[in-house]
Design a protein around this motif. Structure first.
Motif, PDB file in Angstrom:
ATOM      1  N   LEU A   6      55.031  53.686  98.565  1.00 37.22           N
ATOM      2  CA  LEU A   6      56.306  53.432  99.388  1.00 37.22           C
ATOM      3  C   LEU A   6      56.740  52.302  99.017  1.00 37.22           C
ATOM      4  O   LEU A   6      58.239  52.223  98.717  1.00 37.22           O
ATOM      5  CB  LEU A   6      55.968  53.543 100.852  1.00 37.22           C
ATOM      6  N   VAL A  19      58.457  52.763  95.379  1.00 38.07           N
ATOM      7  CA  VAL A  19      59.597  53.847  95.406  1.00 38.07           C
ATOM      8  C   VAL A  19      60.723  53.167  95.929  1.00 38.07           C
ATOM      9  O   VAL A  19      61.898  53.105  95.524  1.00 38.07           O
ATOM     10  CB  VAL A  19      59.199  55.092  96.341  1.00 38.07           C
ATOM     11  N   LYS A  76      66.871  60.573  93.395  1.00 40.78           N
ATOM     12  CA  LYS A  76      65.489  60.027  93.158  1.00 40.78           C
ATOM     13  C   LYS A  76      64.574  60.108  94.577  1.00 40.78           C
ATOM     14  O   LYS A  76      63.388  60.488  94.576  1.00 40.78           O
ATOM     15  CB  LYS A  76      65.408  58.500  92.793  1.00 40.78           C
ATOM     16  N   SER A  77      65.221  59.816  95.670  1.00 36.58           N
ATOM     17  CA  SER A  77      64.853  59.902  96.995  1.00 36.58           C
ATOM     18  C   SER A  77      64.311  61.339  97.304  1.00 36.58           C
ATOM     19  O   SER A  77      63.127  61.618  97.801  1.00 36.58           O
ATOM     20  CB  SER A  77      65.523  59.286  97.874  1.00 36.58           C
ATOM     21  N   ASN A 118      62.031  50.287  93.530  1.00 36.21           N
ATOM     22  CA  ASN A 118      62.532  50.662  92.265  1.00 36.21           C
ATOM     23  C   ASN A 118      63.770  51.773  92.429  1.00 36.21           C
ATOM     24  O   ASN A 118      64.416  51.859  91.576  1.00 36.21           O
ATOM     25  CB  ASN A 118      61.473  51.406  91.297  1.00 36.21           C
ATOM     26  N   ILE A 119      63.952  52.382  93.519  1.00 32.53           N
ATOM     27  CA  ILE A 119      65.180  53.119  93.782  1.00 32.53           C
ATOM     28  C   ILE A 119      66.549  52.252  94.436  1.00 32.53           C
ATOM     29  O   ILE A 119      67.426  52.403  93.807  1.00 32.53           O
ATOM     30  CB  ILE A 119      64.659  54.333  94.845  1.00 32.53           C
ATOM     31  N   PHE A 120      65.789  51.690  95.352  1.00 26.88           N
ATOM     32  CA  PHE A 120      67.110  51.003  95.925  1.00 26.88           C
ATOM     33  C   PHE A 120      67.063  49.524  95.791  1.00 26.88           C
ATOM     34  O   PHE A 120      68.061  48.740  96.165  1.00 26.88           O
ATOM     35  CB  PHE A 120      66.796  51.131  97.782  1.00 26.88           C
ATOM     36  N   PHE A 172      61.239  62.289  95.113  1.00 31.10           N
ATOM     37  CA  PHE A 172      59.949  61.481  95.914  1.00 31.10           C
ATOM     38  C   PHE A 172      59.484  62.616  96.891  1.00 31.10           C
ATOM     39  O   PHE A 172      58.433  62.644  97.089  1.00 31.10           O
ATOM     40  CB  PHE A 172      60.303  60.370  96.343  1.00 31.10           C
ATOM     41  N   LYS A 179      70.290  57.706  93.174  1.00 31.21           N
ATOM     42  CA  LYS A 179      69.442  56.865  94.167  1.00 31.21           C
ATOM     43  C   LYS A 179      68.925  58.057  95.231  1.00 31.21           C
ATOM     44  O   LYS A 179      67.884  58.187  95.440  1.00 31.21           O
ATOM     45  CB  LYS A 179      69.878  55.711  95.051  1.00 31.21           C
TER      46      LYS A 179
END
Lengths: 471, 68
Positions: A155, A158, B7-8, A161-163, B11, B4
């Protein structure tokens, strides 16, 4: 104010939690419980389980602490994640957040950091830890042992690296403080008396094979695979040969491995534990291996205690008992491992070529949390041995250590969430360059499987067959 | 922003696929028997250390009493 480091702050926080547990779960109820247990023990057919069902060994304060820590952990769920939410859960989670926030806020203050800013970011890390526990309690994930450690790292990775990570979280990203506090608490759970549980065969299978595998795997990583990072090599070698994630954490902290190296070792351990937990009992059944041998083999090779129990239970009660006991004896090695790695790194690895290192420099570099770990272990081991055995089980094992192990789980979860949030994805990917960590783990585990099986067979069937017959 | 969100979603979809993959693997004998043992005995296979597993603590006491 004295200059507090992460090590000294972690020792203080760890011992504060242990002292709190001792006062609430041992000292306060001691007279009443001890008297009642000593009287009950003289009755024929006395059983601690029956006594515990009929008597309450916890006062209101102990019940409050225990229920708050347990209640803050989301319950099990299958398809609907919102099923875990309830008023009790919300109240426990808020109370526990305040308790942990204050505790580590004081730690931050001691290390001369801004406690207010720490608390702002701490809430975010606490929420990630809650979600990690929630995912770990999903029926399918739980059945194959995908625990909170894996989810907290994932978590964190993720999200970062995404936000990206907002600035307000950064002051609370203190993985070293959380890890070292957790390790002091882990020390309290390492009871040296357990080493004698199954006699000499257990010591041979756990304490002779394990160091041989650890040293051979480290040597193989350095000389044959030529892994560039010694810290990565020893962390993977320790986690594969001793007890998985907890050994990886202790070794990584003792040799100051990077967050990415610890993440690699933990990931490898969790994947292989899930596979071996299902594959080993299936293989043992297929070849018709005796339960004692199968149990000893499982106990000496599968990384996590829970997975050992699951694999042993698949074979039967005798295998479960032997597997869990062998694993327990092997777990105790973690203190020796952390101390040994810390000494080796301080005196050999970190030493500049051609220089002799004085005692004061060794002391300066030595990771002091290891002393907190050993101190906690010695304190609780002595306490466990001097008390009446039944009192030790009821008040220390089921009270003090039940609380500290729950606390340790949470603190490690905060550590893994922080590691995930601050780990660099590119550096993490670079760890797997050439597949060397994977090759190291597979080769080390193959040696472990062969040597453990051989030692278990020799000890349980050739040298001490009378022990095998008694089980 | 679109990336974004993508990607979320990716996941979350991977999580769902993992859960479904494990559920599907229960169709195979070895996995279903393993899951049944875990559920029946209320085992937490993710327990890291022996103090986290009541079954491990009880197993050690049973071994001690058998040997005594």
């Amino acid at each position: 104010m004295a200059n507090w480091t992460e090590d000294t702050a972690a020792i203080l926080l760890g011992f504060f939690i242990i002292a709190l547990a001792l006062v609430v779960f041992l000292i306060a109820p001691f007279d009443t419980v001890n008297e009642s247990l000593v009287a009950a023990e003289s009755n024929p057919g006395f059983s601690i389980d029956t006594w515990s069902e009929e008597n309450n060994s916890r006062n209101a304060v102990a019940t409050f602490f225990s229920e708050t820590v347990n209640g803050a952990r989301p319950s099990r769920w299958s398809l609907n994640p919102f099923a875990v939410f309830s008023v009790d859960f919300a109240v426990s989670a808020v109370l526990f957040f305040v308790f942990l926030g204050l505790l580590f806020g004081v730690g931050s203050l001691l290390m001369q950091r801004n406690a207010q800013e720490f608390l702002k970011g701490f809430g975010f890390i606490f929420v990630i830890s809650l979600v990690a526990y929630m995912l770990a309690n999903q029926t399918e994930f739980r059945s194959i042992g995908l625990g909170y450690a894996l989810w907290a790292i994932l978590l964190g990775l993720v999200i970062s690296n995404i936000f990206g990570i907002p600035d307000f979280i950064r002051p609370a990203l203190q993985p070293e403080l959380y890890i070292k506090t957790g390790l002091v608490l882990l020390g309290a759970e390492v009871l040296f008396g357990k080493i004698l549980a199954i006699g000499l065969p257990g010591i041979f299978v756990s304490w002779i094979v394990t160091p041989i595998v650890l040293i051979s795997t480290f040597w193989f990583g350095q000389k044959v695979l030529k892994i560039s990072s010694k810290t990565l090599n020893i962390t993977i070698s320790a986690d594969m040969s001793v007890c998985g994630v907890s050994a990886a954490i202790a070794t990584a902290a003792a040799c100051r491995a990077t967050k990415e190296e610890l993440t690699t070792a933990v990931g490898l351990s969790m994947i292989f534990t899930s596979i071996m937990m299902v594959a080993m009992p299936a293989f043992i059944n297929a070849v018709g291996m005796p339960e004692v041998l199968g149990g000893a083999w499982i106990g000496g090779t599968i990384d996590a205690t829970g997975a050992v129990v699951a694999a042993g239970a698949f074979l039967g009660d005798i295998a479960l008992n032997v597997a869990a006991t062998i694993k327990m004896i092997q777990n105790i090695l973690i203190g020796v491992l952390a101390f040994g790695v810390a000494v080796y790194w301080t005196t050999k690895v970190d030493k500049a070529a051609g220089r002799t290192v004085g005692a004061s420099e060794i002391w300066l570099r030595f990771p002091k949390f290891v002393l907190g770990f050993l101190g906690a272990s010695i304190l609780l081991s002595l306490l466990y041995e001097v008390l009446n055995p039944a009192t030790a089980i009821v008040l220390v094992e089921n009270g003090v250590l039940d609380f500290t192990s729950d606390m340790r789980g949470w603190v490690f979860c905060l550590a893994f969430a922080s590691i995930g949030l601050s780990a660099n994805f590119r550096e993490l990917r670079a760890q797997f360059h050439g597949g060397k960590p994977l090759i190291l783990y597979v080769c080390g585990q193959t040696l472990n499987l062969c040597l453990t099986l051989l030692m278990a067979w020799v000890m349980f069937y050739k040298v001490f067959p009378e022990i095998t017959n008694s089980l | 922003m679109k990336i974004k969100v993508l990607k979320s979603v990716l996941f979350l979809v991977s999580l769902l696929m993992l859960q479904q993959g494990i559920a599907y693997s229960n169709g195979f004998d070895t996995f279903s028997q393993h899951t049944a043992v875990v559920e029946e005995n209320d085992i937490d296979p993710a327990a890291l250390f022996y103090m986290e597993s009541r079954i491990a603590l009880d197993a050690e006491k049973r071994v001690r009493s058998l040997l005594e």
